[in-house]
Design an enzyme around this catalytic site. Structure first.
Site, PDB file in Angstrom:
ATOM      1  N   GLY A 198       0.813  -1.205   0.000  1.00 27.52           N
ATOM      2  CA  GLY A 198       0.000   0.000   0.000  1.00 27.52           C
ATOM      3  C   GLY A 198       0.843   1.249   0.000  1.00 27.52           C
TER       4      GLY A 198
ATOM      5  N   ASP B 145      -0.972  24.295 -12.992  1.00 36.14           N
ATOM      6  CA  ASP B 145      -2.148  23.946 -13.788  1.00 36.14           C
ATOM      7  C   ASP B 145      -1.740  23.233 -15.071  1.00 36.14           C
ATOM      8  OD1 ASP B 145      -3.636  25.330 -11.883  1.00 36.14           O
ATOM      9  OD2 ASP B 145      -3.412  27.223 -12.953  1.00 36.14           O
TER      10      ASP B 145
ATOM     11  N   PRO C 174       2.563   4.853   1.171  1.00 37.92           N
ATOM     12  CA  PRO C 174       3.192   5.209   2.453  1.00 37.92           C
ATOM     13  C   PRO C 174       2.188   5.833   3.412  1.00 37.92           C
ATOM     14  CG  PRO C 174       4.516   5.986   0.592  1.00 37.92           C
ATOM     15  CD  PRO C 174       3.222   5.514   0.023  1.00 37.92           C
ATOM     16  N   GLY C 175       2.335   5.496   4.681  1.00 36.76           N
ATOM     17  CA  GLY C 175       1.521   6.126   5.721  1.00 36.76           C
ATOM     18  C   GLY C 175       0.165   5.513   5.940  1.00 36.76           C
ATOM     19  N   THR C 176      -0.130   4.378   5.308  1.00 40.71           N
ATOM     20  CA  THR C 176      -1.462   3.790   5.442  1.00 40.71           C
ATOM     21  C   THR C 176      -1.575   2.806   6.596  1.00 40.71           C
ATOM     22  OG1 THR C 176      -0.807   2.208   3.720  1.00 40.71           O
ATOM     23  CG2 THR C 176      -2.106   4.101   3.026  1.00 40.71           C
TER      24      THR C 176
ATOM     25  N   HIS D 142      -6.805  35.313 -11.961  1.00 47.14           N
ATOM     26  CA  HIS D 142      -6.443  33.911 -12.201  1.00 47.14           C
ATOM     27  C   HIS D 142      -7.286  32.994 -11.317  1.00 47.14           C
ATOM     28  CE1 HIS D 142      -3.369  30.768 -13.321  1.00 47.14           C
ATOM     29  NE2 HIS D 142      -3.944  30.201 -12.268  1.00 47.14           N
ATOM     30  N   GLU D 143      -7.327  33.301 -10.030  1.00 47.08           N
ATOM     31  CA  GLU D 143      -8.095  32.455  -9.110  1.00 47.08           C
ATOM     32  C   GLU D 143      -9.590  32.593  -9.346  1.00 47.08           C
ATOM     33  OE1 GLU D 143      -6.649  30.255  -7.513  1.00 47.08           O
ATOM     34  OE2 GLU D 143      -4.626  30.999  -7.827  1.00 47.08           O
TER      35      GLU D 143
ATOM     36  N   THR E 105       3.141  -0.899   8.799  1.00 47.30           N
ATOM     37  CA  THR E 105       3.999  -1.216   9.945  1.00 47.30           C
ATOM     38  C   THR E 105       3.201  -1.247  11.242  1.00 47.30           C
ATOM     39  OG1 THR E 105       5.828  -0.125   8.789  1.00 47.30           O
ATOM     40  CG2 THR E 105       6.129  -0.573  11.124  1.00 47.30           C
TER      41      THR E 105
END
Length: 697
Positions: A247, A545, A249-251, A470-471, A254
């Site tokens: 999976g 973008d 990382p961080g899921t 732009h935003e 361990t």
């Protein structure tokens, strides 16, 4: 209890024999120094000595090693020194007073350093002549050589000892540090696995693992098999040889292994794949053999190898680059131990990796790793459960809506959520609060996703206006497109490397249609289209973008088969075998480039058309953004009205909207089977160029 007492006694009795050697060596040195200082007095004045000799007050004169003169004073000399007030005789006077008071015993030997033996002998010759003229017996002296055997031996052995110590230190460092196990040079081939046995555990149980329902079920079944094997063997079932946790990382891969170590009542060996890698040839294979030997002796047992891709990479790759085959030897030994000619009953292998695509196919087959457990990113319900775990130690300000936090964090892993809770507590402490409230969590999301806010960043008025339009262009196009993700927040406050951003909260989906991808691309190009429409020129502010839509367009054409001209063909290589070659001809590459460019330009013209038709509302939105710097979904509803295709139940009620800015899966041209399209928030940032001179004008 008895085992614990025995272990305590062993710990109390155990000592290092090298301490005895050290104490003996120090004692010999101290005795040598002490004995050499007994009955010896330092004297410095040569003229005073010759004066004492001329008065016939000295005896037993010896020249030692041509460097020192040893002599004693007779009784008359002692009386003379005791009655003298001269400064050069004060050290001798002090010694003889102590003798008379019983503080010392014996007649002291007086030592006097000399620089030139010839000069000293000349002085003694003159003294003897004077004594002969006065009818007294001349003073005899002899030359004597002394050898300090201790220091001679030490001087000989010191360089050898230093070299041996340096060699041992280097070998210990290369062998992995501290003593025992693989630390000593002669034990370098021993396994360095950490053993959890006899009541020792990680204090992590399955209750501490939130979410991961399917993965926990399979892992728990292995633990239950070890606890109650008869329940399975009666049905003819065999214990699985191994389980591979795969999976992102961080899921929590361990963490699952830690829970197994905490729950299983059998010996648990834990180590990393890199622990097998060593500079010495054959060490990795030796450590694999030793690891399985220990595990078999303590069977039934579990071995956990974290980051197994360090030794489990596919064999036969990159041999042309001259790399040695030590990793392949280690892998071959691991394959043999897992399912070779010898029996390996009672030992289960757990392994974790986020690079399953690079593992050797022989390692992945049934009979070695019987189960491949995919640990995916948590969905909204699993994120809610993870929040409940990580919020326990945090002092909260009243009741926090956990479901709201779960909805605001799509695409977050378990490690991200843990970091979010900690960041919220740090923000609350920074503002001298006594508890953590809802706004702290929203600020923590902004901080993690967007970076640190930079309100003092120098931006010219023209740049700020360009950023605002732009935003506003992003916000307008996303609001007016049916399949674009719902907008949450738009800001022109610089944060991290971005000069402004628009955040969205997409629905969590497993597949994405062509229309959804095209709407997302059109929304991403809305910022540059707004600059073109309002100012007649474009800037470098659309870097992220363009990167996003370029990857999406090429993925549509060459990976997902969503282009009519190229057809239902995917050139995606999940195994990475064609890293240095193209799986298509140059003519096909040209078609792919043309079709990707055509898709992007079509969506750019579509964005221009939408903004042209709603130019007044675009200007109104940009002016409001320039005035307030941050606007929310409610402000867009005031200007554009509600989106007609938006369902009420799909949009969470947001009192203070939290910006989300996690890069979508389309940004990657190497998707996995479960992340084919966007399941997280679309990133829409005006990037701050690397070169400050290339800022948006």
């Amino acid at each position: 209890m008895a085992d614990n007492k025995n272990n305590d006694n062993k710990k109390k009795v155990s000592f290092n024999v090298y301490w005895i050697y050290g104490i003996i060596a120090v004692s010999i040195i101290l005795v040598q120094f002490y004995m050499s200082g007994i009955n010896e007095v330092k004297f410095t004045s040569r003229d005073a000595f010759l004066e004492l000799a001329d008065s016939n007050y000295v005896s037993n004169v010896s020249i030692v090693n041509h460097q020192r003169v040893d002599f004693r004073l007779n009784k008359e000399g002692v009386n003379f020194v005791l009655n003298s007030s001269r400064s050069e005789f004060q050290p001798l006077k002090k010694v003889y007073k102590n003798i008379s008071n019983g503080m010392n015993s014996g007649t002291p030997v007086i030592q006097m350093e000399i620089a030139d033996v010839g000069h000293f002998e000349q002085g003694m010759s003159e003294v003897n002549k004077s004594l002969k003229l006065r009818g007294k017996k001349p003073i005899e002296y002899n030359l004597k050589e002394e050898v300090n055997y201790l220091f001679t031996i030490l001087n000989f052995l010191a360089p050898i000892i230093i070299l041996v110590l340096i060699w041992m230190f280097v070998m210990r460092r290369m062998g992995g540090g501290g003593g025992g196990g693989g630390g000593q040079i002669f034990n370098i081939g021993k396994s360095k696995a950490q053993l959890y046995d006899k009541g020792k555990s990680t204090n992590v149980t399955f209750q501490d693992v939130a979410g991961l329902t399917g993965a926990k079920e399979e892992i728990q079944e292995i633990v239950e098999f070890l606890k109650n094997p008869k329940r399975y063997t009666d049905l003819g079932a065999k214990i699985p040889k191994g389980a591979l946790l795969v999976g992102p990382p961080g899921t929590g891969k361990t963490l699952l292994a830690k829970a197994v170590a905490g729950e299983a009542k059998v010996p648990f060996f834990s180590l990393s794949g890199s622990d097998f890698v060593e500079m010495f040839v054959g060490v990795g294979a030796s450590r694999v053999r030793d690891l399985f030997k220990q595990a078999k002796e303590k069977a039934p047992s579990i071995i956990f190898i974290d980051e197994i891709d360090a030794i489990g990479r596919a064999r036969g790759k990159n041999n042309s680059f001259g790399s040695n085959d030590e990793r392949e030897n280690t892998l071959n030994q691991l394959l043999t131990e897992m399912d070779g000619f010898g029996t390996n009953s009672g030992v289960i292998i757990l392994a974790a990796t986020n690079r399953a695509d690079v593992l050797d196919s022989a390692l992945m087959r049934a009979g070695r790793f019987d189960r491949q457990i995919y640990v995916d990113m948590p969905d909204i319900n699993e994120r809610k459960a993870i929040f409940e775990v990580h919020l326990k130690p945090i002092k909260l300000d009243g009741a926090i809506d956990i479901e709201f936090l779960a909805k605001q964090t799509p695409g977050f892993s378990g490690a991200d959520i843990a970091n979010l809770c900690n960041e919220a507590a740090l923000i609350a402490a920074r503002h001298n609060k006594t508890s953590v409230d809802k706004q702290d969590f929203l600020d923590a999301v902004d901080r993690i996703v967007g970076g640190l806010e930079k309100k003092n960043k120098i931006i010219t008025k023209s740049e700020k206006k360009s950023i605002a339009f732009h935003e506003a262009g992003h916000a307008t196009t996303s609001w007016l497109l049916e399949y674009a993700s719902p907008l949450v927040k738009v800001t022109i406050v610089p944060r991290g490397q971005s000069l402004g951003a628009a955040w969205y909260l997409p629905e969590e989906r497993s597949i994405t249609t062509t229309e959804q991808i095209l709407d997302e691309m059109c929304s991403a190009l809305g910022g540059r289209a707004a600059e073109q429409l309002m100012f007649g020129k474009i800037s470098t502010g659309a870097l992220s973008d363009l990167e996003k839509v370029t990857k999406q367009a090429y993925a549509m054409v060459s990976i997902y088969g969503l282009n009519e001209k190229v057809g239902n063909i995917s050139f995606y290589d999940s195994q990475g075998r064609d890293a240095f070659t193209k799986p298509y001809s140059d003519e096909t590459a040209k078609i792919i480039d043309e079709e990707a460019s055509k898709i992007i330009e079509t969506q750019y013209q579509r964005a221009l058309q939408i903004l042209t038709e709603n130019k007044e509302k675009l200007v109104q939105l940009a002016e409001k953004l320039l005035e307030q710097e941050v606007i929310f979904k409610e402000d867009l509803e005031t200007i554009f009205g509600k989106r007609p295709w938006e369902k009420e139940e799909e949009v969470p009620v947001i009192e203070t909207p939290a910006p989300q800015q996690i890069e979508s899966s389309e940004n990657s041209d190497t998707p996995t089977s479960n992340e084919t399209e966007e399941t997280s928030v679309v990133e829409d940032v005006v990037e701050s160029p690397t070169n400050e001179e290339n800022k948006a004008e």
